[in-house]
Design a protein around this motif. Structure first.
Motif, mmCIF file in Angstrom:
data_model
loop_
_atom_site.group_PDB
_atom_site.id
_atom_site.type_symbol
_atom_site.label_atom_id
_atom_site.label_comp_id
_atom_site.label_asym_id
_atom_site.label_seq_id
_atom_site.Cartn_x
_atom_site.Cartn_y
_atom_site.Cartn_z
ATOM 1 N N GLU A 54 -53.211 63.193 -50.925
ATOM 2 C CA GLU A 54 -53.828 61.783 -51.183
ATOM 3 C C GLU A 54 -52.874 60.985 -51.394
ATOM 4 N N ASN A 55 -51.592 61.242 -51.833
ATOM 5 C CA ASN A 55 -50.751 60.611 -51.968
ATOM 6 C C ASN A 55 -49.591 60.427 -51.159
ATOM 7 N N VAL A 56 -49.513 61.034 -49.912
ATOM 8 C CA VAL A 56 -48.764 60.953 -48.726
ATOM 9 C C VAL A 56 -48.320 59.544 -48.440
ATOM 10 N N ARG A 57 -47.147 59.382 -48.082
ATOM 11 C CA ARG A 57 -46.808 58.102 -47.539
ATOM 12 C C ARG A 57 -46.006 58.293 -46.510
ATOM 13 N N ALA A 58 -45.633 57.132 -45.459
ATOM 14 C CA ALA A 58 -44.794 57.450 -44.333
ATOM 15 C C ALA A 58 -43.668 56.813 -44.697
ATOM 16 N N GLN A 59 -42.339 57.471 -44.490
ATOM 17 C CA GLN A 59 -41.117 56.936 -44.473
ATOM 18 C C GLN A 59 -40.810 55.983 -43.415
ATOM 19 N N ARG A 60 -41.169 56.404 -42.127
ATOM 20 C CA ARG A 60 -41.271 55.360 -41.040
ATOM 21 C C ARG A 60 -42.100 56.199 -39.889
ATOM 22 N N ILE A 61 -42.455 55.111 -39.066
ATOM 23 C CA ILE A 61 -43.547 55.289 -38.095
ATOM 24 C C ILE A 61 -42.894 54.908 -36.781
ATOM 25 N N VAL A 62 -42.637 55.818 -35.905
ATOM 26 C CA VAL A 62 -41.941 55.381 -34.362
ATOM 27 C C VAL A 62 -42.438 55.730 -33.317
ATOM 28 N N SER A 63 -42.645 55.041 -32.301
ATOM 29 C CA SER A 63 -43.425 55.362 -31.107
ATOM 30 C C SER A 63 -42.612 56.287 -30.055
ATOM 31 N N VAL A 64 -43.506 57.174 -29.596
ATOM 32 C CA VAL A 64 -42.809 57.886 -28.723
ATOM 33 C C VAL A 64 -43.443 57.745 -27.449
ATOM 34 N N GLY A 65 -42.435 57.360 -26.532
ATOM 35 C CA GLY A 65 -42.924 56.811 -25.088
ATOM 36 C C GLY A 65 -43.804 55.820 -25.260
ATOM 37 N N ARG A 66 -45.028 55.742 -24.364
ATOM 38 C CA ARG A 66 -45.764 54.987 -24.300
ATOM 39 C C ARG A 66 -47.226 55.426 -24.370
ATOM 40 N N TYR A 67 -47.136 56.549 -25.251
ATOM 41 C CA TYR A 67 -48.430 57.353 -25.547
ATOM 42 C C TYR A 67 -48.666 58.065 -26.820
ATOM 43 N N ALA A 68 -47.665 58.112 -27.727
ATOM 44 C CA ALA A 68 -47.691 58.516 -29.022
ATOM 45 C C ALA A 68 -47.101 57.993 -30.192
ATOM 46 N N LEU A 69 -47.200 58.252 -31.395
ATOM 47 C CA LEU A 69 -46.646 57.913 -32.720
ATOM 48 C C LEU A 69 -46.095 59.126 -33.263
ATOM 49 N N ARG A 70 -44.772 58.907 -33.566
ATOM 50 C CA ARG A 70 -44.137 60.144 -34.612
ATOM 51 C C ARG A 70 -44.310 59.630 -35.906
ATOM 52 N N VAL A 71 -44.825 60.437 -36.879
ATOM 53 C CA VAL A 71 -44.833 59.860 -38.293
ATOM 54 C C VAL A 71 -44.079 60.699 -39.154
ATOM 55 N N TYR A 72 -43.249 60.025 -39.857
ATOM 56 C CA TYR A 72 -42.310 60.919 -41.081
ATOM 57 C C TYR A 72 -42.934 60.657 -42.205
ATOM 58 N N PHE A 73 -43.722 61.717 -42.661
ATOM 59 C CA PHE A 73 -44.378 61.652 -44.195
ATOM 60 C C PHE A 73 -43.390 61.798 -45.291
ATOM 61 N N THR A 74 -43.784 61.236 -46.233
ATOM 62 C CA THR A 74 -43.027 61.696 -47.612
ATOM 63 C C THR A 74 -43.274 63.107 -47.951
ATOM 64 N N SER A 75 -44.379 64.006 -47.434
ATOM 65 C CA SER A 75 -44.621 65.131 -47.962
ATOM 66 C C SER A 75 -43.260 66.040 -47.053
ATOM 67 N N GLY A 76 -42.544 65.503 -46.339
ATOM 68 C CA GLY A 76 -41.462 66.630 -45.662
ATOM 69 C C GLY A 76 -41.793 66.824 -44.267
ATOM 70 N N CYS A 77 -42.813 66.462 -44.000
ATOM 71 C CA CYS A 77 -43.355 66.759 -42.345
ATOM 72 C C CYS A 77 -42.801 65.481 -41.474
ATOM 73 N N SER A 78 -42.293 65.796 -40.520
ATOM 74 C CA SER A 78 -41.809 64.697 -39.762
ATOM 75 C C SER A 78 -41.847 65.016 -38.343
ATOM 76 N N ALA A 79 -42.418 66.049 -37.936
ATOM 77 C CA ALA A 79 -42.602 66.478 -36.462
ATOM 78 C C ALA A 79 -43.978 66.107 -35.960
ATOM 79 N N GLY A 80 -44.798 65.570 -36.597
ATOM 80 C CA GLY A 80 -46.224 65.328 -36.366
ATOM 81 C C GLY A 80 -46.168 64.217 -35.073
ATOM 82 N N ILE A 81 -46.489 64.365 -33.814
ATOM 83 C CA ILE A 81 -46.745 63.532 -32.747
ATOM 84 C C ILE A 81 -48.219 63.038 -32.550
#
Ligand SMILES: [Zn+2]
Length: 97
Positions: free
Chosen positions: A61-88
């Motif tokens: 519930e408390n997860v935040r984003a360190q940053r959000i970057v775009s991947v090409g022209r089709y997706a976003l990659r989210v760097y979560f504060t939970s440590g997960c940074s591989a989610g496309i």
């Protein structure tokens, strides 16, 4: 095939936990980072064999984003504060959340 692919027009962070995307067709959607974390498709969050969620991520519930970057022209990659940074997150997936 549909070649009128939806594009991301703008992304605005609303607060620490939410952001809004405006799509190229004018649709606005709010996303909470905890929802995205719950749907994160990366191998750390989802078991690729079974498709089941892993239980490793705490305090969703408390997860935040360190940053959000775009991947090409089709997706976003989210760097979560939970440590997960591989989610496309493909735009298709975001539109269907
Ligand atoms: Zn993940």
């Amino acid at each position: 095939m549909n070649d009128q692919t939806i594009q991301l027009k703008s992304l605005e962070q609303r607060d620490n936990y939410t952001f809004t995307i405006e799509w190229s067709d004018g649709q606005l959607n709010d996303y909470s980072l905890s929802t995205l974390q719950q749907h994160c498709p990366c191998a750390n969050c989802t078991d690729e064999q079974t498709g089941k969620r892993r239980a490793g991520i705490k305090n969703i519930e408390n997860v935040r984003a360190q940053r959000i970057v775009s991947v090409g022209r089709y997706a976003l990659r989210v760097y979560f504060t939970s440590g997960c940074s591989a989610g496309i997150f493909s735009f298709d997936m975001l539109r269907n959340l």
